[in-house]
Design a protein around this motif. Structure first.
Motif, PDB file in Angstrom:
ATOM      1  N   ASP A 170       0.858  -1.203   0.000  1.00 44.30           N
ATOM      2  CA  ASP A 170       0.000   0.000   0.000  1.00 44.30           C
ATOM      3  C   ASP A 170       0.886   1.241   0.000  1.00 44.30           C
ATOM      4  N   THR A 171       1.908   1.223   0.845  1.00 39.12           N
ATOM      5  CA  THR A 171       2.826   2.370   0.893  1.00 39.12           C
ATOM      6  C   THR A 171       3.567   2.491  -0.443  1.00 39.12           C
ATOM      7  N   ALA A 172       3.953   1.344  -1.003  1.00 37.25           N
ATOM      8  CA  ALA A 172       4.618   1.372  -2.316  1.00 37.25           C
ATOM      9  C   ALA A 172       3.693   2.006  -3.350  1.00 37.25           C
ATOM     10  N   ALA A 173       2.402   1.716  -3.258  1.00 36.51           N
ATOM     11  CA  ALA A 173       1.441   2.266  -4.220  1.00 36.51           C
ATOM     12  C   ALA A 173       1.373   3.793  -4.096  1.00 36.51           C
TER      13      ALA A 173
ATOM     14  N   LEU B 171       3.679   5.695  -2.880  1.00 40.30           N
ATOM     15  CA  LEU B 171       4.996   6.211  -3.290  1.00 40.30           C
ATOM     16  C   LEU B 171       5.103   6.278  -4.816  1.00 40.30           C
ATOM     17  N   ARG B 172       4.787   5.191  -5.477  1.00 43.33           N
ATOM     18  CA  ARG B 172       4.892   5.169  -6.945  1.00 43.33           C
ATOM     19  C   ARG B 172       3.875   6.125  -7.577  1.00 43.33           C
ATOM     20  N   ALA B 173       2.683   6.206  -7.011  1.00 42.61           N
ATOM     21  CA  ALA B 173       1.678   7.141  -7.562  1.00 42.61           C
ATOM     22  C   ALA B 173       2.220   8.568  -7.480  1.00 42.61           C
ATOM     23  N   SER B 174       2.931   8.877  -6.381  1.00 41.55           N
ATOM     24  CA  SER B 174       3.512  10.220  -6.234  1.00 41.55           C
ATOM     25  C   SER B 174       4.628  10.404  -7.258  1.00 41.55           C
ATOM     26  N   GLU B 175       5.497   9.412  -7.370  1.00 41.01           N
ATOM     27  CA  GLU B 175       6.638   9.533  -8.290  1.00 41.01           C
ATOM     28  C   GLU B 175       6.197   9.621  -9.744  1.00 41.01           C
TER      29      GLU B 175
ATOM     30  N   ILE C 221      -2.885  13.283  -3.622  1.00 44.15           N
ATOM     31  CA  ILE C 221      -3.379  12.279  -4.582  1.00 44.15           C
ATOM     32  C   ILE C 221      -4.635  11.634  -3.982  1.00 44.15           C
ATOM     33  N   PRO C 222      -5.774  11.797  -4.633  1.00 40.45           N
ATOM     34  CA  PRO C 222      -6.981  11.159  -4.101  1.00 40.45           C
ATOM     35  C   PRO C 222      -6.879   9.633  -4.162  1.00 40.45           C
ATOM     36  N   ILE C 223      -7.504   8.978  -3.200  1.00 39.60           N
ATOM     37  CA  ILE C 223      -7.528   7.506  -3.191  1.00 39.60           C
ATOM     38  C   ILE C 223      -8.958   7.065  -3.482  1.00 39.60           C
ATOM     39  N   LEU C 224      -9.109   6.284  -4.523  1.00 38.56           N
ATOM     40  CA  LEU C 224     -10.446   5.813  -4.905  1.00 38.56           C
ATOM     41  C   LEU C 224     -10.560   4.329  -4.542  1.00 38.56           C
TER      42      LEU C 224
ATOM     43  N   HIS D  66      -1.485   3.626   7.440  1.00 37.85           N
ATOM     44  CA  HIS D  66      -1.340   5.064   7.708  1.00 37.85           C
ATOM     45  C   HIS D  66      -0.233   5.712   6.893  1.00 37.85           C
ATOM     46  N   ALA D  67       0.868   4.998   6.699  1.00 44.64           N
ATOM     47  CA  ALA D  67       1.986   5.572   5.930  1.00 44.64           C
ATOM     48  C   ALA D  67       1.519   5.888   4.510  1.00 44.64           C
ATOM     49  N   ALA D  68       0.735   4.999   3.929  1.00 43.01           N
ATOM     50  CA  ALA D  68       0.246   5.198   2.553  1.00 43.01           C
ATOM     51  C   ALA D  68      -0.695   6.396   2.498  1.00 43.01           C
ATOM     52  N   ILE D  69      -1.596   6.480   3.471  1.00 36.03           N
ATOM     53  CA  ILE D  69      -2.570   7.587   3.454  1.00 36.03           C
ATOM     54  C   ILE D  69      -1.855   8.915   3.656  1.00 36.03           C
ATOM     55  N   SER D  70      -0.897   8.941   4.567  1.00 33.57           N
ATOM     56  CA  SER D  70      -0.163  10.195   4.820  1.00 33.57           C
ATOM     57  C   SER D  70       0.579  10.638   3.564  1.00 33.57           C
TER      58      SER D  70
END
Ligand code: UDP
Length: 248
Positions: free
Chosen positions: A151-154, A156-160, A218-221, A207-211
């Motif tokens: 989830d955190t990787a997701a 992170l990559r979505a941001s990158e 980035i919205p999460i759907l 929590h790390a992913a949401i933060s």
């Protein structure tokens, strides 16, 4: 960062998206491992969105094969168990790549743990270039670091990758105020603020992913990946989902 131009006839609201697919989703109704039918169904949905002109990248989990915390609970060293979990995600990534290949969808797998005979190493700019060329990029091996999750990787990559939205495909079609499997009157939220998800511990992602998603706006759907066709549907703003975003 350049993105493929949005097609004038595209019904979708987004230009570049990241879909997080948990290992559990790839398992279908099985107890363990991969369900070929489910993998094919997800591949079809991904190819459909790609064919609508949207840049698509994927992060795959590994919980259907191995989870670090379970290994640690059985007495393994946590970091060692986490590396095993990351390798499990590579297996899933290759299965998805195979299913996408079967339907003529061009893909590249990039692994956060270099594994040059089966996947490219993760190189941010190269991944962006692949998407610009219309390829679906599958990110494997999470962040490459133990003590993290896919989830955190997701996030992170979505941001990158400069994604417009991060999609979390789950069993249920959004976030509910109680378990819809147990409470027939459970209510699905249409939208939720990041802070609400964190403070109420709503279990959308860790929590790390949401933060990280919140910091990068980035919205999460959240939607049901089990429903065929839902990936394209929710990107068009239709069907059932919950959107986690900044509080108004
Ligand atoms: N993992 C890790 N670092 C990461 C991503 C994953 O150590 O950046 C390990 C961790 O042990 C985790 C396993 O890989 O349990 C599988 O990933 P995850 O549990 O996130 O998969 P999912 O629940 O999405 O199937």
């Amino acid at each position: 960062m350049s993105k493929s131009p949005k097609r004038a006839d595209s019904p979708l609201k987004y230009q570049r998206v990241l879909l997080k697919i948990s290992g559990e989703a790839l398992m279908g109704d099985r107890e363990y491992g991969l369900d070929a039918g489910m993998v094919a169904q997800i591949a079809n949905d991904v190819a459909k969105v790609r064919s609508l002109g949207v840049d698509v990248c994927l992060v795959v989990g590994g919980g259907n094969i191995f989870r670090g915390v379970s290994g640690a609970a059985r007495g393994m060293e946590r970091a060692q168990a986490d590396y095993m979990g990351m390798l499990a995600t590579v297996i899933n990534a290759l299965a998805l790549q195979n299913a996408l290949d079967n339907i003529g969808c061009d893909t590249r797998v990039q692994s956060a743990i270099p594994m040059s005979t089966v996947a490219e190493p993760y190189i941010r700019r190269r991944a962006v270039r692949h998407m610009e060329k219309g390829r679906v990029v599958i990110f494997a091996a999470g962040t490459g670091n133990p003590y993290f999750t896919t989830d955190t990787a997701a996030a992170l990559r979505a941001s990158e990758m400069g994604c417009d939205v991060l999609l979390k495909g789950t069993k249920v079609d959004g976030v509910y105020d109680s378990d819809p499997a147990k409470n027939p009157n459970a209510k699905r939220y249409d939208t939720l603020g990041y802070m609400r998800v964190l403070t109420d511990d709503l279990g959308v992602m860790d929590h790390a992913a949401i933060s990280l998603a919140r910091e990068n706006a980035i919205p999460i759907l959240v939607f049901s990946i089990y429903k065929p066709g839902a990936f394209a549907e929710v990107l068009a703003g239709e069907g059932c989902f919950t959107l986690v975003k900044n509080e108004e």
